[in-house]
Design a protein around this motif. Structure first.
Motif, PDB file in Angstrom:
ATOM      1  N   PHE A 291      88.845 -19.010  63.019  1.00  6.79           N
ATOM      2  CA  PHE A 291      88.080 -18.186  62.083  1.00  6.79           C
ATOM      3  C   PHE A 291      88.299 -16.704  62.352  1.00  6.79           C
ATOM      4  N   ALA A 294      91.774 -15.635  61.424  1.00  6.18           N
ATOM      5  CA  ALA A 294      91.853 -15.637  59.957  1.00  6.18           C
ATOM      6  C   ALA A 294      91.166 -14.421  59.373  1.00  6.18           C
ATOM      7  N   SER A 295      90.061 -13.981  59.984  1.00  3.21           N
ATOM      8  CA  SER A 295      89.359 -12.795  59.500  1.00  3.21           C
ATOM      9  C   SER A 295      90.251 -11.569  59.589  1.00  3.21           C
ATOM     10  N   SER A 298      93.069 -11.887  56.959  1.00  6.12           N
ATOM     11  CA  SER A 298      92.619 -11.716  55.575  1.00  6.12           C
ATOM     12  C   SER A 298      92.317 -10.268  55.255  1.00  6.12           C
ATOM     13  N   TYR A 309      94.360 -21.152  58.362  1.00  5.88           N
ATOM     14  CA  TYR A 309      93.507 -21.039  59.551  1.00  5.88           C
ATOM     15  C   TYR A 309      92.038 -21.284  59.222  1.00  5.88           C
ATOM     16  N   VAL A 310      91.567 -20.725  58.132  1.00  3.30           N
ATOM     17  CA  VAL A 310      90.143 -20.887  57.826  1.00  3.30           C
ATOM     18  C   VAL A 310      89.854 -22.320  57.402  1.00  3.30           C
ATOM     19  N   ALA A 313      89.616 -24.203  60.597  1.00  6.47           N
ATOM     20  CA  ALA A 313      88.339 -23.891  61.257  1.00  6.47           C
ATOM     21  C   ALA A 313      87.217 -24.735  60.673  1.00  6.47           C
ATOM     22  N   ARG A 314      87.212 -24.905  59.367  1.00  3.50           N
ATOM     23  CA  ARG A 314      86.171 -25.707  58.716  1.00  3.50           C
ATOM     24  C   ARG A 314      86.346 -27.191  59.008  1.00  3.50           C
ATOM     25  N   ALA A 323      82.850 -19.224  58.222  1.00  2.00           N
ATOM     26  CA  ALA A 323      84.166 -19.596  57.720  1.00  2.00           C
ATOM     27  C   ALA A 323      84.107 -19.888  56.228  1.00  2.00           C
ATOM     28  N   LEU A 326      84.233 -16.597  54.468  1.00  2.92           N
ATOM     29  CA  LEU A 326      85.593 -16.063  54.516  1.00  2.92           C
ATOM     30  C   LEU A 326      86.506 -16.802  53.540  1.00  2.92           C
ATOM     31  N   LEU A 327      86.416 -18.129  53.501  1.00  2.00           N
ATOM     32  CA  LEU A 327      87.243 -18.888  52.572  1.00  2.00           C
ATOM     33  C   LEU A 327      86.931 -18.487  51.132  1.00  2.00           C
TER      34      LEU A 327
END
Length: 608
Positions: A291, A294-295, A298, A309-310, A313-314, A323, A326-327
């Motif tokens: 996460f 990915a942040s 992004s 990646y996100v 993470a989920r 997450a 973010l998604l």
């Protein structure tokens, strides 16, 4: 802007895909794919495309390529998996299907495909190893995860991701010292020490190591990010240091007053309750790695790596609210508004992040032009928290885009009353309200807001242009208005709206030959804009080019959606601009509500 405007949308992927395969007689209707049964509002990946199954490998493959080109990864995954079932030996198809399932959130399908990717080599092989390691985490196979992660090449972003995930896998085997040592190469990378120190603390915390408190303090010495405050505060709450946790939460709220993330934690402290651990196992720690990286990705690009990646993470941590946010943001950035809305709705009940998720949901509803639903949600949020300005600001935005400018002003004024200190220093809020006031014909208040906004942001071209055009159109402060427009044009010399404003300034001053030259240039940059074409028609008429004037008015009429503009153009087509011989007709007068400042929707203000 002068008319309601929405972001452009590509032709739906379903229409593109069906057009292709039906035109070649490849598609045969069949029961929907297994992926089509996913819950749109659930937390098990992206919403289903709802697309039909194809009985032809070629049809499914080409439909999948169309979907991927349109960046609808869920649809691409559906079609490409169907194609792969019909032709499992096609290497290119296999690779495309694997990446599509990852990007589309079908992680279990990705896990099934991953073993077949590794022998094929290439960059996808390391991604497949990452997927298999993630699946090992999910099923508690931490030793196998560590082994898989060690085989990943240390290139690109993997040189950070793989060692950090390996550290968590080693922690899962009970090898705490080895786990912490695995982080050392990443700590040596420029700028990564704060992230490494956070994970050193998290690993010690999950392992129950007595050095966790000291590790959190070392991490906090780098600064207080939201995830670090959440983790450290949670630790201090659970380990007999509630005052330290309260100081952390309070300090973050003082620095970020708009955030409601830690309001539940403060309420919990007031009630003397002890929270569960933020991370309940090493799998959650691995999800945290994916996460956080990915942040970072992004923020720099909305590329597929961040999406992969996100989604992983989920998969590692179902219900991971941060997450999910973010998604949703990545999907919204890629104009997948319905999918983003489903993701945000799945997070709306989270006690810390639910408020932000609901605000984002309202924004997606407005972008989908589901204005009634957006307004209802925002009004409910404003009633729930009358001290918060954010839902009222968004409510004003929705009303402004629907053309209800009086209602927009009411909402914006309520936002100012709720939090005058914050919104009163926000140039974008003043710009929003100034636009609504101008369209509601309250020119004095509009000018005051726009002047204040410019004092806070002196170099925003569209803001300068908006006030400059307003001065020009009102016939007040013409020289100052033209000066503002020329400043805006220096910042954006090829902006058709700003060039139009300069041409309109020349027109209003009777410089018709100059206005024609300038407005012709504006039309070259904005050939479909009805108001710019209308302006050019007026200028042509004034210099005696009557046939060209009527052509420009007719062209403007084709794209016009404002009833006032339509009525004015039809009158000019029927009777000319100044049939009475007394100069410009009323469509050029400041009293005509059609004449709003010639500008695009401000590029620094997101459409609702």
């Amino acid at each position: 802007g002068r008319h309601r405007s929405r972001p452009g949308r590509a032709l739906p992927v379903l229409a593109l895909a069906l057009a292709l395969v039906l035109s070649t007689a490849w598609l045969a209707w069949a029961p929907p794919s297994a992926a089509a049964g996913r819950d749109d509002a659930g937390d098990e990946g992206l919403p289903s495309s709802g697309l039909p199954a194809a009985s032809s490998q070629a049809g499914a493959y080409l439909a999948g390529i169309f979907a991927a080109a349109a960046d609808d990864q869920a649809a691409a995954a559906d079609f490409l998996v169907q194609a792969l079932a019909l032709d499992g030996d096609n290497e290119i198809l296999y690779r495309r299907a694997f990446i599509a399932t990852l990007s589309g959130g079908l992680i279990e399908e990705s896990v099934r495909l991953a073993p077949g990717i590794i022998p094929r080599g290439g960059g996808e092989a390391d991604v497949a190893r990452l997927v298999l390691a993630a699946d090992d985490f999910v099923h508690g196979r931490y030793g196998e995860a560590a082994t898989a992660l060690r085989t990943i090449g240390r290139n690109g972003i993997a040189r950070f991701t793989a060692p950090m995930l390996e550290a968590w896998a080693l922690a899962g085997t009970g090898a705490l010292d080895d786990a912490l040592a695995a982080l050392d190469p990443v700590a040596a990378e420029d700028g990564f020490l704060p992230l490494v120190d956070l994970h050193r603390a998290l690993i010690r915390d999950v392992a129950g190591d007595p050095g966790a408190a000291e590790a959190y303090e070392a991490a906090l010495a780098h600064g207080e990010s939201p995830r670090l405050v959440a983790a450290a505060g949670n630790f201090f709450e659970r380990n007999g240091a509630p005052d330290r946790a309260r100081r952390l939460y309070g300090g973050f709220i003082a620095d970020t007053p708009d955030s409601l993330q830690f309001a539940p934690a403060l309420a919990r402290l007031d009630a003397g309750e002890i929270p569960p651990p933020l991370l309940t196992g090493v799998g959650h720690g691995a999800a945290e790695v994916l996460f956080q990286i990915a942040s970072v990705i992004s923020r720099e690009t909305a590329g597929q790596t961040g999406l992969v990646y996100v989604n992983l993470a989920r998969y590692l941590r179902p219900g991971f609210a941060a997450a999910g946010i973010l998604l949703g943001d990545i999907l919204a950035d890629r104009d997948h508004d319905r999918q983003a809305l489903a993701i945000y709705r799945g997070v709306a009940d989270d006690p810390g992040l639910g408020w932000d998720a609901r605000l984002r949901s309202a924004r997606m509803l407005a972008r989908l032009e589901l204005d009634t639903d957006a307004i209802a949600l925002l009004e409910a949020m404003a009633a729930e928290r009358p001290d918060r300005a954010e839902p009222l600001v968004q409510l004003g935005d929705v009303h402004r885009f629907t053309g209800d400018f009086a209602a927009a002003v009411v909402a914006y004024d309520a936002a100012f009353e709720a939090d005058s200190l914050t919104v009163g220093l926000d140039w974008s809020f003043l710009y929003r309200r100034g636009m609504a006031l101008e369209r509601d014909r309250d020119f004095d208040r509009a000018i005051a807001d726009l002047e204040r906004a410019i004092s806070l942001n002196e170099d925003h071209a569209h803001l300068l242009n908006y006030l400059g055009y307003l001065w020009i159109d009102l016939g007040r402060n013409m020289a100052e208005g033209e000066a503002l427009v020329r400043r805006a044009l220096e910042l954006r010399p090829n902006d058709g709206y700003i060039i139009d404003s300069l041409g309109w300034a020349q027109y209003r001053q009777g410089l018709f030959d100059e206005a024609v030259e300038t407005l012709e240039r504006a039309v070259r940059f904005r050939p479909l804009d009805p108001v710019i074409n209308d302006h050019l028609g007026d200028a042509y008429w004034q210099v005696g080019r009557r046939t060209e004037a009527r052509f420009q008015w007719s062209h403007a009429l084709v794209g016009a959606d404002d009833p006032v503009l339509i009525e004015a153009i039809e009158a000019k087509l029927a009777h000319g601009l100044n049939a009475a011989g007394d100069g410009p007709a009323t469509t050029a007068d400041a009293s005509d509500p059609n004449r709003s400042p010639g500008t695009a929707e401000p590029d620094a203000i997101e459409r609702p």
